[in-house]
Design a protein around this motif. Structure first.
Motif, mmCIF file in Angstrom:
data_model
loop_
_atom_site.group_PDB
_atom_site.id
_atom_site.type_symbol
_atom_site.label_atom_id
_atom_site.label_comp_id
_atom_site.label_asym_id
_atom_site.label_seq_id
_atom_site.Cartn_x
_atom_site.Cartn_y
_atom_site.Cartn_z
ATOM 1 N N MET A 1 0.852 -1.187 0.000
ATOM 2 C CA MET A 1 0.000 0.000 0.000
ATOM 3 C C MET A 1 0.883 1.230 0.000
ATOM 4 O O MET A 1 1.403 1.646 1.037
ATOM 5 C CB MET A 1 -0.912 0.022 1.227
ATOM 6 N N PRO A 2 1.146 1.770 -1.161
ATOM 7 C CA PRO A 2 1.969 2.987 -1.187
ATOM 8 C C PRO A 2 1.202 4.158 -0.581
ATOM 9 O O PRO A 2 0.010 4.324 -0.792
ATOM 10 C CB PRO A 2 2.245 3.202 -2.672
ATOM 11 N N LEU A 3 1.920 4.965 0.240
ATOM 12 C CA LEU A 3 1.340 6.121 0.908
ATOM 13 C C LEU A 3 2.093 7.384 0.516
ATOM 14 O O LEU A 3 3.318 7.345 0.344
ATOM 15 C CB LEU A 3 1.384 5.965 2.420
ATOM 16 N N THR A 4 1.420 8.445 0.374
ATOM 17 C CA THR A 4 2.068 9.736 0.097
ATOM 18 C C THR A 4 1.495 10.789 1.035
ATOM 19 O O THR A 4 0.365 10.667 1.520
ATOM 20 C CB THR A 4 1.845 10.195 -1.355
ATOM 21 N N GLY A 5 2.284 11.830 1.309
ATOM 22 C CA GLY A 5 1.825 12.935 2.143
ATOM 23 C C GLY A 5 2.705 14.162 1.939
ATOM 24 O O GLY A 5 3.834 14.044 1.425
ATOM 25 N N ILE A 6 2.208 15.307 2.275
ATOM 26 C CA ILE A 6 2.980 16.555 2.142
ATOM 27 C C ILE A 6 3.128 17.165 3.533
ATOM 28 O O ILE A 6 2.124 17.425 4.223
ATOM 29 C CB ILE A 6 2.280 17.556 1.205
ATOM 30 N N ALA A 7 4.366 17.356 3.954
ATOM 31 C CA ALA A 7 4.630 17.971 5.260
ATOM 32 C C ALA A 7 4.495 19.483 5.134
ATOM 33 O O ALA A 7 5.097 20.095 4.253
ATOM 34 C CB ALA A 7 6.022 17.603 5.731
ATOM 35 N N THR A 8 3.702 20.080 5.978
ATOM 36 C CA THR A 8 3.540 21.545 5.997
ATOM 37 C C THR A 8 3.972 22.070 7.362
ATOM 38 O O THR A 8 3.691 21.443 8.392
ATOM 39 C CB THR A 8 2.081 21.958 5.738
ATOM 40 N N PRO A 9 4.683 23.162 7.377
ATOM 41 C CA PRO A 9 5.141 23.702 8.668
ATOM 42 C C PRO A 9 3.970 24.181 9.502
ATOM 43 O O PRO A 9 2.929 24.585 8.976
ATOM 44 C CB PRO A 9 6.048 24.859 8.255
ATOM 45 N N HIS A 10 4.166 24.141 10.816
ATOM 46 C CA HIS A 10 3.167 24.680 11.733
ATOM 47 C C HIS A 10 3.075 26.179 11.486
ATOM 48 O O HIS A 10 4.095 26.865 11.316
ATOM 49 C CB HIS A 10 3.593 24.399 13.180
ATOM 50 N N PRO A 11 1.895 26.740 11.423
ATOM 51 C CA PRO A 11 1.788 28.179 11.135
ATOM 52 C C PRO A 11 2.433 29.019 12.234
ATOM 53 O O PRO A 11 2.550 28.588 13.384
ATOM 54 C CB PRO A 11 0.274 28.408 11.073
ATOM 55 N N SER A 12 2.840 30.224 11.867
ATOM 56 C CA SER A 12 3.422 31.129 12.855
ATOM 57 C C SER A 12 2.361 31.554 13.862
ATOM 58 O O SER A 12 1.174 31.602 13.541
ATOM 59 C CB SER A 12 4.010 32.362 12.172
ATOM 60 N N ASP A 13 2.804 31.822 15.062
ATOM 61 C CA ASP A 13 1.900 32.252 16.132
ATOM 62 C C ASP A 13 2.638 33.336 16.914
ATOM 63 O O ASP A 13 3.389 33.049 17.835
ATOM 64 C CB ASP A 13 1.529 31.064 17.017
ATOM 65 N N VAL A 14 2.424 34.593 16.524
ATOM 66 C CA VAL A 14 3.168 35.717 17.093
ATOM 67 C C VAL A 14 2.253 36.490 18.043
ATOM 68 O O VAL A 14 1.096 36.766 17.718
ATOM 69 C CB VAL A 14 3.712 36.660 15.992
ATOM 70 N N SER A 15 2.791 36.838 19.208
ATOM 71 C CA SER A 15 2.006 37.590 20.189
ATOM 72 C C SER A 15 2.884 38.666 20.826
ATOM 73 O O SER A 15 4.120 38.573 20.814
ATOM 74 C CB SER A 15 1.456 36.665 21.272
ATOM 75 N N VAL A 16 2.228 39.677 21.404
ATOM 76 C CA VAL A 16 2.921 40.740 22.123
ATOM 77 C C VAL A 16 2.405 40.754 23.556
ATOM 78 O O VAL A 16 1.198 40.702 23.795
ATOM 79 C CB VAL A 16 2.687 42.115 21.473
ATOM 80 N N THR A 17 3.327 40.824 24.496
ATOM 81 C CA THR A 17 2.978 40.871 25.922
ATOM 82 C C THR A 17 3.589 42.120 26.561
ATOM 83 O O THR A 17 4.785 42.359 26.391
ATOM 84 C CB THR A 17 3.503 39.626 26.654
#
Length: 268
Positions: free
Chosen positions: A1-17
């Motif tokens: 069973m051949p499998l394929t997938g595309i790795a995508t980076p976790h989105p940026s999560d920028v905050s100011v404190t």
């Protein structure tokens, strides 16, 4: 069973404190600062292209303390910047601004507020002819714009003798002030050989105090200027001659106020 997938980076999560800031009440010409932290909690590096301000010009992003401009933050990394608020001299009330943090992420808005208080000058001068102890001073909390008996220290001194009065001038206002000190000598000047004014007990400021040009700069609320008034009686002064010296402390900022103490030296 051949499998394929595309790795995508976790989105940026920028905050100011902190996400917003109230810098509180600040008196005329007073300054308050607040430091902010920008953090990237996502899995994608982000680049900050600018930290800018809109709104009241009483706020400034301090360039020398801005670590974030053109900085790239990896996952878990952070940088800081600092904002300065200076209360204006002419207009009081609430002052609002917004800090904009921009880059390859959604713009972040940080609302700021502060309240500028009008300057209220108050100068409190008091004097003693005795030991330098708080309980010995006359005129604490008494305010006189001219000669005032409630703020008089007196001493009887023999011919040729020298005596020292101690004077304190306190900034009792609500903001930083420049306080001018002046000296006026009245009555029987001929019986007095010399009058000296010493700042902090050893710095001779007589000439500057006499002509009114001596100004103590940036006196904080509650802080005091300390003087010695040294009076030398002439060796051949007639008995019972009285010499009076008025010493005033005056705010140099608007509205101008002053408080006056006096010393009374009688020749024995």
């Amino acid at each position: 069973m051949p499998l394929t997938g595309i790795a995508t980076p976790h989105p940026s999560d920028v905050s100011v404190t902190p996400a917003s800031a109230d810098l509180g009440h600040v008196v005329f010409a007073g300054v308050r600062t607040r430091r902010f932290t920008v953090t990237n909690s996502g899995g994608t590096p982000v680049t900050i292209t600018g930290v800018t301000r809109t709104g009241s010009r009483t706020y400034t992003v301090i360039e020398a303390d801005d670590e974030c401009a053109n900085e790239t933050l990896g996952e878990g990394e952070s940088c800081t910047f600092r904002v300065r608020f200076q209360a204006p001299a002419s207009t009081a009330g609430a002052k609002n601004a917004t800090i904009h943090v921009t880059g390859d992420f959604d713009e972040i808005l940080v609302p700021l507020t502060a309240t500028a208080e009008p300057f209220k000058a108050k100068v409190d001068a008091f004097v003693t002819s005795k030991a330098d102890k708080p309980s010995k001073y006359i005129g604490v909390g008494v305010f006189c714009t001219s000669s005032c008996w409630q703020q008089q220290a007196e001493r009887t001194v023999g011919r040729g003798a020298t005596f020292t009065y101690r004077v304190r001038v306190r900034n009792s206002g609500n903001g930083v002030d420049d306080i001018r000190v002046r000296l006026y000598q009245t009555n029987s000047k001929s019986s007095i050989r010399k009058v000296e004014v010493l700042r902090n007990g050893n710095q001779d400021v007589t000439s500057r105090v006499t002509n009114g040009s001596y100004v103590a700069r940036d006196v904080n609320p509650g802080a005091e200027i300390y003087f010695w008034g040294r009076v030398s009686v002439a060796a051949h002064a007639p008995s019972d001659r009285v010499n009076t010296i008025l010493i005033s402390g005056q705010s140099t900022r608007t509205p101008k106020v002053k408080d006056v103490v006096r010393t009374k030296t009688t020749v024995r």
